[in-house]
Design a protein around this motif. Structure first.
Motif, PDB file in Angstrom:
ATOM      1  N   PHE A   1      52.391 -78.285 -43.393  1.00 21.67           N
ATOM      2  CA  PHE A   1      52.782 -77.779 -44.572  1.00 21.67           C
ATOM      3  C   PHE A   1      52.012 -76.428 -44.781  1.00 21.67           C
ATOM      4  O   PHE A   1      52.672 -75.677 -45.319  1.00 21.67           O
ATOM      5  N   ILE A   2      50.870 -76.382 -44.332  1.00 18.24           N
ATOM      6  CA  ILE A   2      50.072 -74.887 -44.705  1.00 18.24           C
ATOM      7  C   ILE A   2      50.910 -74.012 -43.976  1.00 18.24           C
ATOM      8  O   ILE A   2      51.126 -72.762 -44.302  1.00 18.24           O
ATOM      9  N   ASP A   3      51.269 -74.261 -42.520  1.00 16.10           N
ATOM     10  CA  ASP A   3      51.944 -73.360 -41.437  1.00 16.10           C
ATOM     11  C   ASP A   3      53.253 -73.065 -42.183  1.00 16.10           C
ATOM     12  O   ASP A   3      53.657 -71.961 -42.192  1.00 16.10           O
ATOM     13  N   ARG A   4      53.808 -73.870 -42.765  1.00 15.32           N
ATOM     14  CA  ARG A   4      55.211 -73.506 -43.533  1.00 15.32           C
ATOM     15  C   ARG A   4      55.287 -72.703 -44.573  1.00 15.32           C
ATOM     16  O   ARG A   4      56.057 -71.938 -45.078  1.00 15.32           O
ATOM     17  N   ALA A   5      54.057 -73.070 -45.459  1.00 11.88           N
ATOM     18  CA  ALA A   5      53.704 -72.056 -46.486  1.00 11.88           C
ATOM     19  C   ALA A   5      53.432 -70.683 -46.325  1.00 11.88           C
ATOM     20  O   ALA A   5      54.029 -69.453 -46.777  1.00 11.88           O
ATOM     21  N   TYR A   6      52.740 -70.607 -45.298  1.00 12.83           N
ATOM     22  CA  TYR A   6      52.436 -69.294 -44.773  1.00 12.83           C
ATOM     23  C   TYR A   6      53.622 -68.486 -44.193  1.00 12.83           C
ATOM     24  O   TYR A   6      53.751 -67.210 -44.420  1.00 12.83           O
ATOM     25  N   ALA A   7      54.492 -69.082 -43.569  1.00 15.29           N
ATOM     26  CA  ALA A   7      55.519 -68.706 -42.879  1.00 15.29           C
ATOM     27  C   ALA A   7      56.494 -68.075 -44.074  1.00 15.29           C
ATOM     28  O   ALA A   7      57.100 -67.098 -43.907  1.00 15.29           O
TER      29      ALA A   7
END
Length: 178
Positions: free
Chosen positions: A34-40
């Motif tokens: 979830f965090i990786d997707r938000a950062y992307a």
């Protein structure tokens, strides 16, 4: 002879511990994704801003800049004069009662604007237009709908307060064609 299972049994303690560790690992993995997707998404977030500029008392231009971190996929432009949609810049000159001399224009209706770049949809070097335009500038409305590469879309006008929208839709009669 019947076998009784007890939570005090060492095998049961090991099994329960493995289950708890597995659940924690699964939770951490989901949260990390979830965090990786938000950062992307935030690393390629466009932000379109509209401005106007002039160099002299005869040279005028509108400016569209992308001050975000990613490309802006401009889906449509809508330009109005006194609330009425106009299809191109020549129509604006006609409304002012002027010939369209001294005008350079770029396509803005459906284009990709890279991050930290700008384009001038129209640049006019015409003293008569300059004086008439500043008297009527509040009658001109410009609206752009643009999306990120993750298909998150926003609508922005000359107030430069992007509003999120589900998708960019416009009636063809309202679309700015340049």
């Amino acid at each position: 002879m019947t076998t009784r299972y007890s939570f005090k049994n060492p095998e049961m303690i090991i099994a329960a511990s493995a289950l708890i560790v597995s659940l924690i690992t699964a939770f951490v993995s989901i949260y990390s994704a979830f965090i990786d997707r938000a950062y992307a998404r935030s690393s390629v977030w466009p932000r379109i801003e509209l401005a106007r500029g002039h160099d002299t008392k005869s040279k005028f231009r509108y400016i569209v800049s992308n001050n975000g971190t990613g490309p802006a996929l401009i889906q449509y432009a809508r330009v109005t004069y006194d609330g009425e949609a106009i299809p191109n810049w020549q129509t604006l000159f006609t409304k002012y009662g002027l010939a369209n001399e001294g005008m350079a224009q770029s396509h803005i209706g459906t284009t990709v604007l890279p991050a930290q770049k700008q384009i001038n949809p129209v640049e006019i070097n015409n003293a008569a237009f300059f004086s008439k335009h500043y008297a009527h500038d509040d009658l001109i409305g410009i609206e752009l709908c643009y999306c990120s590469i993750y298909e998150e879309c926003w609508l922005v006008d000359r107030e430069n307060q992007p509003q999120p929208v589900d998708q960019c839709r416009i009636d063809d009669s309202q679309r700015f064609l340049q």
